[in-house]
Design a protein around this motif. Structure first.
Motif, PDB file in Angstrom:
ATOM      1  N   ILE A   1      62.767  56.105  42.651  1.00 46.57           N
ATOM      2  CA  ILE A   1      63.344  57.208  41.876  1.00 46.57           C
ATOM      3  C   ILE A   1      64.829  57.195  42.140  1.00 46.57           C
ATOM      4  CG2 ILE A   1      62.734  58.900  43.680  1.00 46.57           C
ATOM      5  CD1 ILE A   1      62.345  60.916  41.326  1.00 46.57           C
ATOM      6  N   LEU A   2      65.599  57.431  41.090  1.00 44.73           N
ATOM      7  CA  LEU A   2      67.057  57.479  41.279  1.00 44.73           C
ATOM      8  C   LEU A   2      67.656  58.587  40.439  1.00 44.73           C
ATOM      9  CD1 LEU A   2      68.604  56.149  38.648  1.00 44.73           C
ATOM     10  CD2 LEU A   2      68.082  54.019  39.751  1.00 44.73           C
ATOM     11  N   GLY A   3      68.895  58.935  40.800  1.00 45.23           N
ATOM     12  CA  GLY A   3      69.598  60.000  40.096  1.00 45.23           C
ATOM     13  C   GLY A   3      69.678  61.301  40.880  1.00 45.23           C
ATOM     14  N   MET A   4      69.170  61.292  42.122  1.00 44.97           N
ATOM     15  CA  MET A   4      69.152  62.531  42.893  1.00 44.97           C
ATOM     16  C   MET A   4      70.574  62.984  43.258  1.00 44.97           C
ATOM     17  SD  MET A   4      66.315  60.735  43.401  1.00 44.97           S
ATOM     18  CE  MET A   4      66.286  59.808  44.920  1.00 44.97           C
TER      19      MET A   4
ATOM     20  N   LEU B   1      67.244  62.214  36.380  1.00 41.14           N
ATOM     21  CA  LEU B   1      66.412  61.339  37.219  1.00 41.14           C
ATOM     22  C   LEU B   1      65.696  60.286  36.382  1.00 41.14           C
ATOM     23  CD1 LEU B   1      64.684  64.022  39.491  1.00 41.14           C
ATOM     24  CD2 LEU B   1      66.730  62.666  40.006  1.00 41.14           C
ATOM     25  N   LEU B   2      65.383  59.191  37.029  1.00 40.69           N
ATOM     26  CA  LEU B   2      64.562  58.152  36.409  1.00 40.69           C
ATOM     27  C   LEU B   2      63.697  57.544  37.504  1.00 40.69           C
ATOM     28  CD1 LEU B   2      64.079  56.589  33.727  1.00 40.69           C
ATOM     29  CD2 LEU B   2      65.754  54.920  34.525  1.00 40.69           C
TER      30      LEU B   2
END
Lengths: 556, 556
Positions: free
Chosen positions: A400-403, A378-379
């Protein structure tokens, strides 16, 4: 045996706290807290008059109650004699301001004004002067006012001039009746000494004052409103004292109120973040103090005035005398984790925390600490409450991204911690790129004391060693140290705040040192963070602002 | 009075279901479900042999148990006589495949192979052939194989050839012993009719077969592995039947197993998504059926073969005979909401749902439905499980932005619904830009029947009217319809699936029509979605892939 004490008073948003500092041992030997009886008034005045949205007022009498309640309490707890107390000083939230009459009486305490919201004391987080701030910024920019660059290019609606503008525009009779507008910090100090001694910290960081250039020009103020042309001379003061100066001595009346002796030395007031610098022993440039709570404030000393894009402010004598004090901030730090716990953590976690007798934050931290850097995938961008420093943009929002379908609450929790660490690194690099080196970090506040995972992540992300304040009341301790400086060495105190910092300022034995392997992973993540920071924050894609505008439209 | 029935059997991941269709009323009059006794075997074989990660096997005997349990059950429930059942047909998950010997016996049921994992039946979601799929794609791309463009440029590890490659590479003795590899759908149909009749749906969508071009060339297969050069002739079959064709009639043995009469007509097998098209009455191009569940499958008819970038496949006769069937998909739809509920909804919501006797999804939907379009200020990318269509990239991950400290769980829930709607619109526009018009939408599956908010958002976002399948068992109903076609009009069925669709296929009286005002807001949000879709999905910023690679590194 006879002792020597100094008292520090820290006025927060909900309460005021006194600490009694033993100047021989350097330890705080007693504390007392008094919660403001009226609290934050954001719905109605004491008489029931309703307040519009975004207002936040306080009652000046509550601050006097802190003096009369907490000072006798710490004396009693420690068994100290008033004659053993050589000095005192206060620190305050800022800009927390009020209009007073020629005698220094708050207008809101006078019968003719007690029903008028604009006559009351506006708390730092009073946000109803945004329209005024917007106009101020537009006018300043149009006129090419150079003072803007000392404040990262933007003046906050929380500061002194927008708040005065609101009073003038909405309640001209209050503006007219006001002999002057004061910071609450200076007003309380005036209640102690009987004389007005404005401090350079609030004047510089909040009221656009500059030691060499003074306030913005009458021409600028006239452009805001002809009635404001001479506001600096008519409603403020050009008599500003550097931090570390003596404000005066306790009056007979103040002595009766506090139980201390008349003549006890009082230092000029301070701001609750900046005052912590000597409490951790910082006396020179190169060391950034992070005051970490719901938000984080960064304070740093410099030998010269550099214009750092996107910082909160630079003020000569604003932190320690003889230095330029730089301030930057992250508007959302601990608040991210509170948001996460309140909105994004499922019942099973609360059940586990309860069954193990743990705080939910402690449980999430424990689970998050089992993850390696990069393992969550995640980031996040730490903009749940906008961006205060470097971008200076309240309209930015979180990301937020990367889920994946396997993403868990503790991974989001850790990504938010990491995001605030990346945000800190952006601020530090911004200082360094402006020619202000940063060698070490210091931290105080609840998070710094309680969350080793977070502090280690900050060390790994920034690549810098972090020292933690020994005291968990660094601001109040700092105030007590300034009080001892006001008393002077002859009376058992110190001649300068630098001496006080060397003698009293302390950090924990344990520091956080960057781990090279973790740092290498975080360097890669930071590169990604910076790319997204610039894409969303510097005009690559203004989607956050457009969504915020659509949200406002949808809510009518 | 004598009745006329057809039976449809829908073989899912965990269980098989039979429905009894009354051909006069067009209604399902009985249903029965049989849960597979062995379930999904992803940890061990029945003998205890451990399986590596990413494996997913099933037991062929479980399917036969569905036949012998559910068919007598529906007859009994409806009081139907076997002589009244004129036909039956099945639909299945795909590619769900197994190796069999010359007699059609699954190798895994033979003592010499029952301990060998690769001899077993590989379920559609067996993901252990990714290395093989990667190599297949690399080789096909290097050779400029044109078949790739019929499958959006990428062959999935879930499909037939990568699964065969895995058997060959890991267990050459199984490959050697296999007379052929079959889809489970065709194998079960063969158990009913006594003869092999492969269907064009699985052959086309899953085994790279094309009605005019056949399988990829021996040269291509040789490039994969010399032993595979003649795999099409040696281990598959070129004898492929269009959807709607008759497979044969029930054998004596199958009649004993099912309680039906020998000679009962059986249609060629189908895939569980594609088979639903006639069940909603679609018989022509311009109408997209969305089969909505944990993921969504989109099926659309065309009069010609167009190459649509990033779709799942196009197969002549693959859905209805005489048409090209197009398939696209979103790999994560309902799974987003399950993830949200499992990971991102705080206890107070569960308590409220419980006290009001509501399902948690219903509560979140109720709260989300009070928000206007754009009001949450949030925007998400629906890639929690990668992107199946248009971008065709399993390494993409989820994103959400616009969060503030006020953001609530129902806002995130709604943003995820909207994200899947935007993802659908991307797919529809992709078809339209490739010259395949889309006029109306049809939807079946649990979500379509149960979530009016979601369907209205889909209508508003796509600007198209949406019709909802009348039956909540559209696939099984579709199979029963194909069974009636296999029987023919003379025996009380239909001569074509088109006739059956007109007579039996139904939608709910209520459709969802796009709201112009909501649509205008969603057009603006969709523009933002598309920008981020392309930025993160088409090489503008490959941060998601890099984070995924770092995650894999961190996990060793």
């Amino acid at each position: 045996m006879r002792k020597t004490y100094s008292i520090g008073l820290d006025f927060g948003t909900q309460s005021g706290r006194a600490v009694l500092l033993d100047l021989e041992s350097g330890e705080i030997v007693a504390q007392a807290v008094h919660v403001y009886p009226h609290g934050v008034m954001d719905e109605a005045l004491p008489d029931g008059t309703r307040l519009p949205p975004d207002w936040a007022l306080e009652h000046p009498a509550d601050y006097l109650a802190v003096l009369s309640e907490t000072i006798p309490a710490v004396l009693k707890k420690a068994g100290a004699d008033p004659s053993e107390v050589i000095g005192l000083s206060i620190d305050f939230t800022a800009c927390t301001m009020l209009p007073v009459d020629a005698q220094g009486t708050p207008l809101c305490l006078k019968p003719e004004f007690e029903h008028v919201p604009n006559a009351w004391l506006k708390l730092w987080k009073h946000h109803a002067a945004q329209a005024q701030a917007n106009r101020l910024n537009a006018v300043a920019e149009a006129r090419g006012e150079t003072f803007l660059s000392r404040y990262g290019g933007k003046i906050s609606s929380e500061w002194m001039i927008p708040k005065i503008m609101q009073v003038l525009e909405e309640s001209p009779e209050v503006y007219e009746a006001a002999d002057r507008f004061m910071e609450a910090a200076d007003w309380v100090t005036m209640q102690l000494t009987g004389r007005e001694t404005r401090n350079s910290c609030t004047a510089g960081y909040k009221a656009l004052w500059h030691k060499r250039e003074g306030y913005p020009s009458p021409g600028f103020f006239r452009a805001l409103d002809p009635r404001l042309e001479h506001v600096a001379d008519e409603k403020l003061s050009r008599d500003i004292y550097p931090q570390g100066a003596k404000a005066g001595e306790l009056t007979e009346e103040a002595a009766r109120r506090t139980g201390l002796l008349p003549g006890t030395a009082v230092a000029v007031a301070n701001v609750d973040a900046h005052v912590a610098i000597p409490a951790v022993g910082i006396t020179e440039p190169g060391k950034v103090l992070m005051i970490m709570g719901t938000s984080t404030c960064h304070i740093l000393l410099g030998r010269e005035e550099k214009l750092v894009p996107g910082m909160c402010g630079v003020v000569e004598d604003g932190v320690l005398p003889g230095y330029f004090g730089y301030e930057a901030g992250q508007s959302c730090v601990g608040d991210h984790f509170e948001w996460c716990v309140k909105n994004c953590v499922p019942p099973a976690y609360f059940e586990e925390a309860e069954s193990r007798g743990m705080d939910i934050h402690a449980l999430l931290t424990e689970k998050a600490s089992r993850l390696a850097p990069g393992e969550s995938g995640l980031l996040a961008l730490d903009w749940w409450n906008g961006n205060r420093s470097v971008l200076v943009d309240v309209d930015l929002t979180g990301m937020i991204l990367g889920m994946t379908l396997q993403t868990k609450a503790e991974e989001i929790y850790r990504a938010l911690i990491e995001a605030t660490a990346f945000g800190t690194r952006i601020i530090l690099e911004n200082f360094e790129q402006s020619g202000i080196p940063v060698r070490q970090l210091y931290a105080c506040g609840g998070i710094a004391k309680k969350n080793p995972l977070m502090m280690q992540i900050y060390a790994d992300v920034t690549g810098k060693e972090i020292f933690i304040a020994k005291s968990d009341q660094a601001p109040a301790l700092g105030s007590a140290m300034f009080g001892a400086v006001a008393a002077g060495k002859d009376r058992g105190g110190f001649d300068t705040i630098f001496e006080a910092a060397k003698a009293i300022g302390k950090v924990e034995a344990r520091s956080y040192r960057p781990d090279a392997a973790a740092g290498a992973v975080y360097d890669r993540l930071y590169t990604e963070f910076k790319t997204l920071h610039n894409y969303f924050g510097r005009g690559g894609n203004d989607v956050m602002k457009r969504l915020k505008a659509m949200k406002a439209e949808a809510r009518g």
